[in-house]
Design an enzyme around this catalytic site. Structure first.
Site, PDB file in Angstrom:
ATOM      1  N   LYS A 268     -24.787  -6.759  13.777  1.00 14.09           N
ATOM      2  CA  LYS A 268     -24.444  -6.773  15.239  1.00 14.09           C
ATOM      3  C   LYS A 268     -24.208  -8.294  15.763  1.00 14.09           C
ATOM      4  O   LYS A 268     -25.087  -8.815  15.609  1.00 14.09           O
ATOM      5  CB  LYS A 268     -25.578  -5.528  16.415  1.00 14.09           C
ATOM      6  CG  LYS A 268     -26.041  -4.130  15.357  1.00 14.09           C
ATOM      7  CD  LYS A 268     -24.382  -2.956  15.230  1.00 14.09           C
ATOM      8  CE  LYS A 268     -24.206  -2.463  14.812  1.00 14.09           C
ATOM      9  NZ  LYS A 268     -23.102  -1.637  14.099  1.00 14.09           N
ATOM     10  N   ASP A 269     -23.696  -7.800  17.139  1.00 14.28           N
ATOM     11  CA  ASP A 269     -23.418  -9.432  17.477  1.00 14.28           C
ATOM     12  C   ASP A 269     -25.141  -9.925  17.589  1.00 14.28           C
ATOM     13  O   ASP A 269     -26.304  -8.738  18.759  1.00 14.28           O
ATOM     14  CB  ASP A 269     -22.893  -8.995  18.721  1.00 14.28           C
ATOM     15  CG  ASP A 269     -22.461 -10.254  19.885  1.00 14.28           C
ATOM     16  OD1 ASP A 269     -23.131 -11.624  18.933  1.00 14.28           O
ATOM     17  OD2 ASP A 269     -22.081 -10.205  20.707  1.00 14.28           O
ATOM     18  N   LYS A 270     -25.441 -11.683  17.675  1.00 14.08           N
ATOM     19  CA  LYS A 270     -26.876 -11.936  18.031  1.00 14.08           C
ATOM     20  C   LYS A 270     -26.875 -12.093  19.819  1.00 14.08           C
ATOM     21  O   LYS A 270     -27.451 -11.765  20.352  1.00 14.08           O
ATOM     22  CB  LYS A 270     -26.703 -13.538  16.971  1.00 14.08           C
ATOM     23  CG  LYS A 270     -27.849 -13.792  17.957  1.00 14.08           C
ATOM     24  CD  LYS A 270     -28.079 -15.097  17.061  1.00 14.08           C
ATOM     25  CE  LYS A 270     -28.803 -15.529  17.227  1.00 14.08           C
ATOM     26  NZ  LYS A 270     -29.440 -17.215  16.590  1.00 14.08           N
TER      27      LYS A 270
END
Length: 733
Positions: A268-270
């Protein structure tokens, strides 16, 4: 109140390509779509732009507006959607009581007994020095000492069968201790190392601490795992401003286990707040739950024991809740028209900038070098100094380039640079063997480079498809997923990744950060070419159109779009039909290939226009915010979270997502090359003062996308501006 988008109407008949992305006019593009693209292989760049990687067009011709993406991490919330269509939420931080009892009482009972008989038994196997050493070790543990309990290493032993008997002794008699084998003082001998079982919750607060230079401990868990429990503990991982590998690395370090013990379906997006499922091998829920008070930016919960671990790709998609702040437009009607258009018509399903990396060296650039078989050049590109990196990394890269000192470089190079460290360690053992060094990179990470190049070709092909044929209807020669009777006449195209080995997957820290479906679910695709008969019958619409990810067992469109793949690859010195080397994993001709939908509609699309005055207050409610309403929770972040004014009920998207499950997609990241700078969007309005107490507008969106679709590409269609992090940072200034 949410406003629901309509998803049943046909796509808009308009399309729009940003002319200022290219040095050519639109008419020139129509006549010469490929020959004007520059060969990026010999160029360098400092910042990746959308036009560099073929992200050129829009579906609608509506005007864009200003909005800031990810001003706060909680403005970008990602919740995984599992294979049953359920949105994954963190709802509880507590461990099941039965798991605690099962895990902890046995070891504590063992630590409270006398071990004189076991020591005597051990005397028949070991020398007196080892007996004394073990007895002192057990006394230290059972005394409750708060000192650091370090492992002990027994005398060198060159007899493998005897070492096996020693290991078995500990398993049968001293189950609170675990053993492994380490190198002895000479090449012919080994030593048995004995340590306190990591399952012991603690006699000595630093008992699980590793010493620098130690080999990784065995992470296989207890050899006496309860039969009634599944071998894997599944939990929900909540994290903020951390990528998946970073979060699991921290948890693994606290548990004293290796990264490969964890399984997950996608990264998932940081720069977000996200919740996803994770599995870990033979660990008790109570141990993980106890970490919540110590973890920063991370929480774990919703524990249960399961039979199987999670693999990459075992998800249907992701649910996004996104807030665009500081919205400025001609009128609210403009915002409403754009939001409704996105819900009705969707967006071009480009691979987003995350696919091509965040550094100055694009991963598809490295991918092209690998496909050409230029091993030394590829290795140098990965290891050499590059612009825009932190000073500590730049110094380490420059030091290696100047001195060639591998040991000295490894001491300076941060551990999160997995690819570079793996290559250097291999080059230390096999100097000059650049191919072997490239193969030392964890498999998922090294395959990212080639997949990135495939994505680069796909993006450009998608742009030409829109430029030439629009986005309203299928045309002769298009590729579509087959329906009905057509499916029986169509050749099955097998899924990508014939080698499904995942042993390296968990070491990769640079996978896709949005949806991350890296390894597809095993489901076959049926693809056919549109004929005149298909057009006359109207069996297919624009939503059915797909384009191939290059490989040996795909077909290309029977129209001008096919030329994009061949012409661009040829300019990069790459053949799509023949390989110049025999290394299969770095050869397109050895990959089966796959397909990806060109147009994507957001599922269960909702939006609302909000007003706010304090830019520091959250406008969306995270899972932790919801838990905090019922019981106090230690803060997860430094932003002093406040509860949003609007909650969101979870959606079940199984029925709508299943139609997308057959798409075979990958996960990657990096950038590309071309010297053109991305043009600034039209500055019609001045940006709002973000620290002002004047009322400001925010657009709140909620929607689900199938795995491997990029939410940033949906936002791009809405705003008609760049989705790059650098651009949106300028809006915050």
């Amino acid at each position: 109140m949410w406003r629901c988008g309509v998803s049943s109407l046909k796509p808009n008949c308009y399309f729009h390509c940003k002319r200022n992305y290219l040095s050519l006019s639109k008419s020139n593009l129509t006549k010469h779509p490929i020959t004007k693209y520059s060969n990026y292989s010999s160029l360098t760049m400092t910042t990746i732009t959308e036009s560099d990687v073929g992200i050129l067009c829009f579906i609608s011709n509506l005007p864009g507006f200003r909005g800031i993406l990810k001003q706060r991490y909680s403005d970008f919330i990602v919740n995984e959607v599992d294979t049953e269509g359920n949105v994954v939420h963190l709802t509880s931080l507590d461990a099941p009581p039965e798991a605690f009892q099962e895990g902890e009482t046995k070891i504590s009972d063992q630590l409270n007994k006398n071990y004189a008989s076991e020591i005597e038994k051990f005397r028949s196997l070991a020398c007196e020095i080892d007996v004394d050493q073990l007895e002192a070790f057990i006394n230290q543990i059972t005394s409750g000492s708060e000192e650091d309990i370090s492992p002990i290493v027994l005398s060198p032993d060159s007899d493998k069968s005897h070492r096996t008997a020693m290991h078995n002794f500990f398993k049968e008699n001293l189950r609170f201790l675990v053993t492994d084998t380490v190198d002895g003082p000479d090449s012919s001998s080994k030593c048995i190392r004995v340590r306190l079982n990591s399952g012991n919750k603690n006699k000595g607060r630093n008992s699980n601490k590793r010493k620098r230079g130690d080999r990784p401990y065995d992470s296989r868990g207890s050899s006496h795992w309860p039969a009634h429990l599944g071998n894997f503990l599944r939990f929900h991982l909540f994290k903020e401003n951390k990528d998946t590998q970073e979060a699991l690395g921290l948890i693994g370090k606290m548990l004293g286990i290796q990264p490969r013990s964890f399984g997950f379906a996608g990264t998932k997006d940081k720069r977000s707040v996200s919740t996803q499922r994770v599995t870990v091998f033979k660990q008790y829920a109570s141990r993980l739950a106890a970490l919540n008070d110590r973890l920063i930016g991370i929480k774990v919960g919703d524990f249960c024991y399961v039979k199987d671990d999670l693999l990459l790709g075992q998800l249907l998609g992701n649910r996004f809740t996104i807030v665009l702040r500081g919205v400025v437009a001609d009128s609210e009607d403009t915002i409403q028209a754009s939001a409704e258009s996105l819900g009705r018509h969707g967006f071009i399903n480009y691979f987003g900038l995350q696919r091509f990396g965040s550094g100055s060296i694009p991963t598809h650039h490295i991918g092209a070098t690998l496909l050409r078989g230029e091993w030394k050049a590829a290795a140098s590109t990965i290891l050499d100094p590059r612009e825009g990196e932190r000073n500590i990394i730049s110094k380490a890269r420059e030091y290696y380039k100047q001195t060639g000192d591998i040991d000295g470089t490894l001491k300076q190079l941060p551990r999160h640079l997995v690819a570079e460290r793996a290559m250097l360690q291999c080059l230390k053992k096999s100097p000059g063997n650049y191919l072997q060094a490239l193969k030392a990179i964890p498999r998922t990470l090294r395959m990212m480079y080639v997949h990135s190049y495939q994505s680069y070709l796909w993006n450009h092909a998608a742009s030409v498809r829109v430029q030439k044929y629009g986005s309203s209807e299928v045309v002769l020669g298009d590729l579509v997923y087959s329906k009905g009777d057509d499916a029986e006449k169509t050749e099955v195209v097998p899924p990508e990744h014939e080698d499904n080995s995942l042993e390296d997957a968990y070491d990769c820290g640079q996978l896709d950060e949005i949806s991350g479906k890296d390894l597809p679910l095993e489901k076959n695709n049926l693809v056919k070419v549109i004929t005149a008969s298909d057009i006359s019958t109207g069996n297919y619409n624009i939503e059915d159109v797909v384009l191939p990810m290059t490989g040996s067992r795909i077909i290309y469109p029977m129209n001008e779009v096919a030329d994009v793949y061949r012409d661009m690859a040829k300019k990069d010195g790459i053949s799509l039909t023949e390989s110049v080397h025999n290394i299969k994993e770095f050869s397109i001709t050895s990959m089966t290939g796959s397909y990806r939908r060109v147009f994507q509609k957001p599922i269960d699309f909702r939006w609302d226009l909000l007003s706010y005055t304090d830019g520091n207050l959250a406008l969306s409610e995270t899972d932790i915010d919801k838990i905090a309403k019922t019981k106090p929770v230690n803060p997860v972040k430094e932003e002093n979270p406040t509860n949003g004014t609007e909650g969101e009920e979870p959606f079940n998207h199984l029925e709508q997502l299943e139609s997308f499950e057959d798409e075979k997609k990958f996960s990657t990241d990096d950038n590309e090359v071309e010297v053109s700078r991305e043009a600034e969007p039209p500055q019609v309005h001045s940006p709002p003062d973000l620290n002002s107490l004047e009322p400001q507008k925010a657009l709140k969106l909620a929607f689900t996308l199938p795995a491997s679709c990029y939410a940033t590409m949906a936002i791009r269609e809405l705003l008609k501006t760049s989705t790059s992090v650098a651009f949106h940072k300028t809006l915050n200034q």
